[in-house]
Motif scaffolding. Structure first.
Motif, PDB file in Angstrom:
ATOM      1  N   GLU A  46      42.349  35.679  48.696  1.00  0.00           N
ATOM      2  CA  GLU A  46      43.329  36.406  47.952  1.00  0.00           C
ATOM      3  C   GLU A  46      44.146  35.438  46.976  1.00  0.00           C
ATOM      4  O   GLU A  46      44.264  35.842  45.683  1.00  0.00           O
ATOM      5  CB  GLU A  46      44.130  36.649  48.845  1.00  0.00           C
ATOM      6  CG  GLU A  46      45.505  37.750  48.036  1.00  0.00           C
ATOM      7  CD  GLU A  46      44.829  39.035  47.701  1.00  0.00           C
ATOM      8  OE1 GLU A  46      45.436  39.423  46.221  1.00  0.00           O
ATOM      9  OE2 GLU A  46      43.590  39.503  47.849  1.00  0.00           O
ATOM     10  N   HIS A  47      44.098  34.011  47.291  1.00  0.00           N
ATOM     11  CA  HIS A  47      44.783  33.080  46.353  1.00  0.00           C
ATOM     12  C   HIS A  47      44.209  32.782  45.082  1.00  0.00           C
ATOM     13  O   HIS A  47      44.596  32.321  44.260  1.00  0.00           O
ATOM     14  CB  HIS A  47      45.379  32.018  47.162  1.00  0.00           C
ATOM     15  CG  HIS A  47      44.276  31.123  47.584  1.00  0.00           C
ATOM     16  ND1 HIS A  47      43.483  31.118  48.390  1.00  0.00           N
ATOM     17  CD2 HIS A  47      43.820  29.601  46.950  1.00  0.00           C
ATOM     18  CE1 HIS A  47      42.598  30.216  48.630  1.00  0.00           C
ATOM     19  NE2 HIS A  47      43.114  29.340  47.558  1.00  0.00           N
ATOM     20  N   LEU A  49      41.930  35.055  43.729  1.00  0.00           N
ATOM     21  CA  LEU A  49      41.867  36.224  42.929  1.00  0.00           C
ATOM     22  C   LEU A  49      43.304  36.240  42.160  1.00  0.00           C
ATOM     23  O   LEU A  49      43.182  36.778  40.907  1.00  0.00           O
ATOM     24  CB  LEU A  49      42.030  37.436  43.802  1.00  0.00           C
ATOM     25  CG  LEU A  49      40.625  37.735  44.595  1.00  0.00           C
ATOM     26  CD1 LEU A  49      40.711  38.821  45.675  1.00  0.00           C
ATOM     27  CD2 LEU A  49      39.213  37.704  43.847  1.00  0.00           C
ATOM     28  N   LYS A  50      44.419  35.790  42.919  1.00  0.00           N
ATOM     29  CA  LYS A  50      45.582  35.735  42.159  1.00  0.00           C
ATOM     30  C   LYS A  50      45.516  34.772  40.890  1.00  0.00           C
ATOM     31  O   LYS A  50      46.225  34.918  39.930  1.00  0.00           O
ATOM     32  CB  LYS A  50      46.708  35.387  43.140  1.00  0.00           C
ATOM     33  CG  LYS A  50      48.151  35.392  42.558  1.00  0.00           C
ATOM     34  CD  LYS A  50      49.374  35.115  43.543  1.00  0.00           C
ATOM     35  CE  LYS A  50      50.542  35.166  43.097  1.00  0.00           C
ATOM     36  NZ  LYS A  50      51.586  34.658  44.101  1.00  0.00           N
ATOM     37  N   ALA A  51      44.834  33.816  41.247  1.00  0.00           N
ATOM     38  CA  ALA A  51      44.877  32.566  40.275  1.00  0.00           C
ATOM     39  C   ALA A  51      44.201  33.080  39.033  1.00  0.00           C
ATOM     40  O   ALA A  51      44.410  32.795  37.845  1.00  0.00           O
ATOM     41  CB  ALA A  51      44.347  31.370  40.520  1.00  0.00           C
ATOM     42  N   GLU A  53      43.804  36.237  38.277  1.00  0.00           N
ATOM     43  CA  GLU A  53      44.942  37.298  37.380  1.00  0.00           C
ATOM     44  C   GLU A  53      45.770  36.770  36.569  1.00  0.00           C
ATOM     45  O   GLU A  53      46.035  36.922  35.283  1.00  0.00           O
ATOM     46  CB  GLU A  53      45.430  38.182  38.483  1.00  0.00           C
ATOM     47  CG  GLU A  53      46.330  39.312  37.617  1.00  0.00           C
ATOM     48  CD  GLU A  53      46.988  39.895  38.575  1.00  0.00           C
ATOM     49  OE1 GLU A  53      47.990  40.932  38.435  1.00  0.00           O
ATOM     50  OE2 GLU A  53      46.724  39.962  39.888  1.00  0.00           O
ATOM     51  N   GLU A  54      46.391  35.608  37.136  1.00  0.00           N
ATOM     52  CA  GLU A  54      47.713  34.675  36.387  1.00  0.00           C
ATOM     53  C   GLU A  54      47.105  34.106  35.054  1.00  0.00           C
ATOM     54  O   GLU A  54      47.363  33.987  33.937  1.00  0.00           O
ATOM     55  CB  GLU A  54      48.033  33.788  37.363  1.00  0.00           C
ATOM     56  CG  GLU A  54      49.078  34.300  38.517  1.00  0.00           C
ATOM     57  CD  GLU A  54      49.484  33.345  39.359  1.00  0.00           C
ATOM     58  OE1 GLU A  54      49.026  32.108  39.031  1.00  0.00           O
ATOM     59  OE2 GLU A  54      50.360  33.532  40.217  1.00  0.00           O
ATOM     60  N   ARG A  57      46.645  36.926  32.383  1.00  0.00           N
ATOM     61  CA  ARG A  57      47.839  37.262  32.050  1.00  0.00           C
ATOM     62  C   ARG A  57      48.407  36.235  31.034  1.00  0.00           C
ATOM     63  O   ARG A  57      49.196  36.465  30.008  1.00  0.00           O
ATOM     64  CB  ARG A  57      48.930  37.493  33.040  1.00  0.00           C
ATOM     65  CG  ARG A  57      48.674  38.551  34.034  1.00  0.00           C
ATOM     66  CD  ARG A  57      48.625  40.074  33.500  1.00  0.00           C
ATOM     67  NE  ARG A  57      48.210  40.829  34.165  1.00  0.00           N
ATOM     68  CZ  ARG A  57      47.812  42.190  34.340  1.00  0.00           C
ATOM     69  NH1 ARG A  57      47.741  42.579  33.127  1.00  0.00           N
ATOM     70  NH2 ARG A  57      47.582  43.027  34.948  1.00  0.00           N
TER      71      ARG A  57
END
Length: 393
Positions: A46-47, A49-51, A53-54, A57
């Motif tokens: 998950e971390h 995937l979050k990176a 996305e960030e 953005r």
């Protein structure tokens, strides 16, 4: 339209062919269990995937430097220092579109027509094709079952000629899962140093080792080994990021510069977003790696036990990676099938289980089973394989 000679000499990847056939049968409504693909069945942590996305953005969606962004090179350098005791500067590291791309570009910049690369068998399927595509000649040295599928210094020395440019070693190994010890690596490396042969060390499975064995990078065994070795690695297997396509190579700055230049005229850069995800993989929590490794070990133990109970099967317990390399010669001889390829095809047709024939890895007495899938699927698959074998006893 005429194909080039190098295109005509290509042998299709058996692993991809088996996976494609299994997918086709599945789309037709069959309950197919695929044990061919070399990729973890877990989602990317998950971390990571979050990176990604960030990064999107933040607008990191443009071209990057061909050899990778500085932040990722630093993360890779830190990884080498912490995990392997190796110190690389940024100009000694190139980020590539997967570890396969790193190997491909390395052969392209190293080899002239007729140059030889010594490759132990059993080998990963793409090694042979990549050497040939660079105009090189693959020289196969067999690591027998009695030798735990490893080659000896004596075998290596005997294979070296005045055209030998490199020796390729993969530990832990795909397809066998075997791990070379520090002593074994040193003995092989000394032969290479003696004959001025470059060492290519594919370490993509380094974090997937079970039991007492430890991963040792041959480049870490001394200054001469360091100078004479190109290390290949990536995030695909360790972090379940096969589709993100981020690999890397480290070594002599001249070789790395040439690989970077080649990439600038072919792929440009690895995907920008995937590079930021790879930074998170290398620098973030390693708990998901520990979780996956524990699951693979449990599956390995189960698969080895079950395979050992099937008539005509023989297996050396793999020390790393996530493959079981099984000797099925006795089972084939007891069946109406003439070789491992027809045996594997019949297994898929009759029992809807996809495995890879050992002929793809230079070992026609074996099959490769990937246990990078759920325990439920493994249980069903092994029941079907046993039923298939016993049918022809």
């Amino acid at each position: 339209m005429r194909l080039s000679e190098r295109a005509q000499q290509l042998t299709p990847s058996s692993t991809l062919a088996i996976t494609a056939k299994a997918k086709e049968l599945r789309q037709q409504g069959h309950d197919v269990i695929g044990l061919g693909a070399g990729e973890p069945d877990f989602n990317t942590p998950e971390h990571i995937l979050k990176a990604a996305e960030e990064a999107m953005r933040a607008g990191h969606t443009k071209y990057t430097a061909s050899g990778g962004i500085p932040e990722l090179k630093k993360a890779i350098a830190d990884k080498f220092r912490q995990d392997n005791g190796l110190n690389y500067e940024p100009d000694q590291i190139v980020v590539t579109v997967g570890a396969k791309h790193a190997l491909y570009n390395l052969f392209q910049v190293m080899l002239d027509p007729g140059d030889e690369v010594i490759i132990p068998a059993p080998y990963w399927v793409s090694y042979i094709e990549q050497v040939k595509l660079a105009g090189g000649v693959p020289v196969i040295v067999e690591g027998t079952e009695e030798q735990q599928f490893k080659v000896t210094p004596e075998q290596l020395r005997a294979a070296i000629t005045d055209r030998t440019r490199a020796f390729l070693i993969n530990s832990p190994s795909n397809p066998t899962g075997m791990v070379y010890t520090e002593e074994e690596l040193r003995s092989l490396g000394e032969v290479c140093l003696e004959h001025d042969v470059v060492i290519i060390s594919d370490e993509i499975y380094q974090h997937l080792i079970y039991g007492e064995e430890k991963h040792v990078s041959i480049a870490s065994l001394g200054p001469d080994f360091y100078r004479n070795t190109i290390v290949i690695n990536g995030v695909s297997k360790t972090y379940s990021m096969t589709g993100w396509r981020i690999g890397y190579a480290a070594g002599d700055a001249r070789i790395i510069k040439a690989m970077t230049g080649l990439a600038s005229h072919s792929t440009s850069n690895p995907t920008s977003i995937a590079q930021y995800a790879a930074i998170a993989a290398l620098t973030g929590t390693q708990e998901p790696v520990d979780t996956m490794r524990a699951a693979f070990k449990e599956r390995r133990d189960f698969v080895v036990k079950r395979l050992s109970e099937i008539p005509g099967f023989r297996i050396l317990p793999p020390q790393g990676a996530f493959y079981a390399f099984v000797n099925v010669r006795t089972a084939i001889d007891a069946s109406p099938f003439e070789d491992v390829d027809t045996w594997v095809k019949a297994l898929l047709d009759e029992e809807k289980v996809a495995v890879v024939p050992g002929s793809a890895f230079g070992s026609p007495d074996h099959i490769r089973i990937s246990y990078a899938t759920s325990m439920e699927q493994l249980e069903k698959a092994l029941d079907r394989i046993q039923r298939f074998v016993e049918k022809y006893q």
